[in-house]
Enzyme design. Structure first.
Site, PDB file in Angstrom:
ATOM      1  N   ARG A   3      28.521  35.262  46.844  1.00 43.07           N
ATOM      2  CA  ARG A   3      28.912  33.951  46.353  1.00 43.07           C
ATOM      3  C   ARG A   3      28.229  33.714  44.963  1.00 43.07           C
ATOM      4  NH1 ARG A   3      28.508  31.191  51.190  1.00 43.07           N
ATOM      5  NH2 ARG A   3      30.287  31.925  51.790  1.00 43.07           N
ATOM      6  N   GLN A  56      33.272  33.946  43.272  1.00 43.40           N
ATOM      7  CA  GLN A  56      32.711  35.178  44.239  1.00 43.40           C
ATOM      8  C   GLN A  56      33.055  36.613  43.524  1.00 43.40           C
ATOM      9  OE1 GLN A  56      35.855  35.804  47.726  1.00 43.40           O
ATOM     10  NE2 GLN A  56      34.921  33.754  47.606  1.00 43.40           N
ATOM     11  N   HIS A  90      35.922  35.978  40.602  1.00 45.46           N
ATOM     12  CA  HIS A  90      37.113  35.370  40.944  1.00 45.46           C
ATOM     13  C   HIS A  90      37.090  34.223  41.898  1.00 45.46           C
ATOM     14  CE1 HIS A  90      36.839  38.233  44.454  1.00 45.46           C
ATOM     15  NE2 HIS A  90      37.266  37.492  45.036  1.00 45.46           N
ATOM     16  N   GLU A 117      40.970  43.853  46.108  1.00 45.78           N
ATOM     17  CA  GLU A 117      42.114  42.671  46.731  1.00 45.78           C
ATOM     18  C   GLU A 117      43.182  42.468  45.974  1.00 45.78           C
ATOM     19  OE1 GLU A 117      39.105  39.789  47.699  1.00 45.78           O
ATOM     20  OE2 GLU A 117      40.281  38.376  46.561  1.00 45.78           O
ATOM     21  N   HIS A 139      33.156  40.884  44.834  1.00 44.02           N
ATOM     22  CA  HIS A 139      33.058  41.811  46.063  1.00 44.02           C
ATOM     23  C   HIS A 139      32.414  43.103  45.206  1.00 44.02           C
ATOM     24  CE1 HIS A 139      35.122  39.038  48.141  1.00 44.02           C
ATOM     25  NE2 HIS A 139      36.375  39.249  47.398  1.00 44.02           N
TER      26      HIS A 139
HETATM   27 ZN    ZN Z   1      37.783  37.618  47.088  1.00 43.77          ZN
END
Ligand code: ZN
Length: 316
Positions: free
Chosen positions: A190, A94, A170, A113, A96
């Site tokens: 995704r 995936q 990642h 993240e 972001h």
């Molecule tokens: Zn993630």
């Protein structure tokens, strides 16, 4: 003023397992719990306060109606989200979006993240980056499903730390238990889900076009510089300082005093046992305990033998 202790919020996932029970001792509703949203103001799973004057209130309520607890911030929503993830199976590959793309297309923040590896079974690995040199090449390799060529895999072990800025392709691999500190966002594009089907025979939705648009090309390996300050037998490790959050590990053996460094601080116990002392009052800290130290708490002490992952929004 008391620290704000959080009730856990469990999220069932196709790839989840039982280690939030076997390792952390939480009572789980089933055997496929992928995530504990340990500290969250996000509507998809908001934390409730367990103690004190705000008991029973939710974190997003406090953010709206008691801004003084957080140093009167300007942001509309609580900007951070702390999760513990148990990957019994591989998570989807995936990516972001950043804030600009997330706000424009999804109406919420993007997601940068980072992961602290609490535990990893032998042979565990993550997907962390890709090999495409241009966006056209990325699109072509995805279309041709050349996953082995495209995806960069990295072995992981307990204690590793990874920074995953928005735009990084990642995936957390099976066998890994991590604490994730992230921006408060639930937008995931995704790229690949290993052609998995759920109990009803359905595959999960992919978001190929968005993934190609938001992925950083060529991939950049994020720089992190880890620093450590010793305090007797204890250590304060700084893993990351970014525009979104700072992340630390507090390795406590004995007794450590802290002075606040930001309007508020988030903390989750990932190992051991001890106590938090604020204004002469003592609070038990056990595995999985999560709390926020609000703006009014200027100093605190922790004693025992424990490890905590902490984060704060920095001085804005
Ligand atoms: Zn993630």
């Amino acid at each position: 003023m008391q620290p704000l202790f959080m009730e856990p919020v469990f999220q069932e996932k196709i790839w989840g397992g039982t280690r939030l029970n076997t390792v952390f001792g939480f009572d789980l509703p089933n055997d496929h719990i992928g995530e504990d949203w340990a500290i969250s103001g996000h509507p998809h799973g908001v934390s409730m306060i367990k103690n004190g004057a705000y008991q029973g209130k939710t974190l997003d309520e406090l953010w709206k109606n008691h801004k003084e607890l957080f140093g009167n911030p300007h942001e509309e929503v609580f900007p951070l989200l702390v999760k513990i993830l148990d990957a019994e199976d591989d998570l989807s590959v995936q990516v972001h979006p950043d804030d600009a793309y997330g706000l424009k297309h999804e109406g919420e923040l993007g997601k940068t993240e980072c992961w602290y590896v609490i535990d990893a079974k032998p042979g565990s690995e993550i997907v962390y980056g890709h090999s495409a040199q241009t966006r056209e090449e990325l699109a072509k390799m995805i279309e041709e499903e050349r996953w082995d060529d495209l995806l960069v895999r990295v072995p992981v072990k307990k204690g590793d730390f990874f920074y995953v800025p928005s735009g990084t392709i990642h995936a957390i691999g099976k066998g890994i238990l991590i604490l994730e500190t992230q921006q408060s966002s639930d937008t995931t594009y995704r790229v690949y889900d290993y052609d998995r089907k759920d109990a009803e025979g359905n595959t999960r939705e992919l978001h190929i076009q968005q993934s190609i648009e938001v992925t950083t090309v060529p991939a950049r390996k994020p720089e992190i510089s880890i620093s450590e300050v010793r305090k007797g037998n204890s250590a304060i490790i700084t893993y990351l300082k970014t525009d979104f959050f700072n992340v630390y590990e507090w390795q406590i053996k004995g007794h450590v005093s802290f002075d606040k460094k930001a309007p508020y601080t988030l903390a989750t116990v990932i190992e051991g046992y001890g106590e938090l002392i604020v204004n002469g009052e003592s609070y038990e800290l056990e595995l999985g305990t999560s709390f926020i130290l609000p703006n009014q708490i200027k100093t605190w002490e922790i004693q025992g033998a424990l490890r905590i992952i902490a984060s704060d929004p920095g001085m804005k």
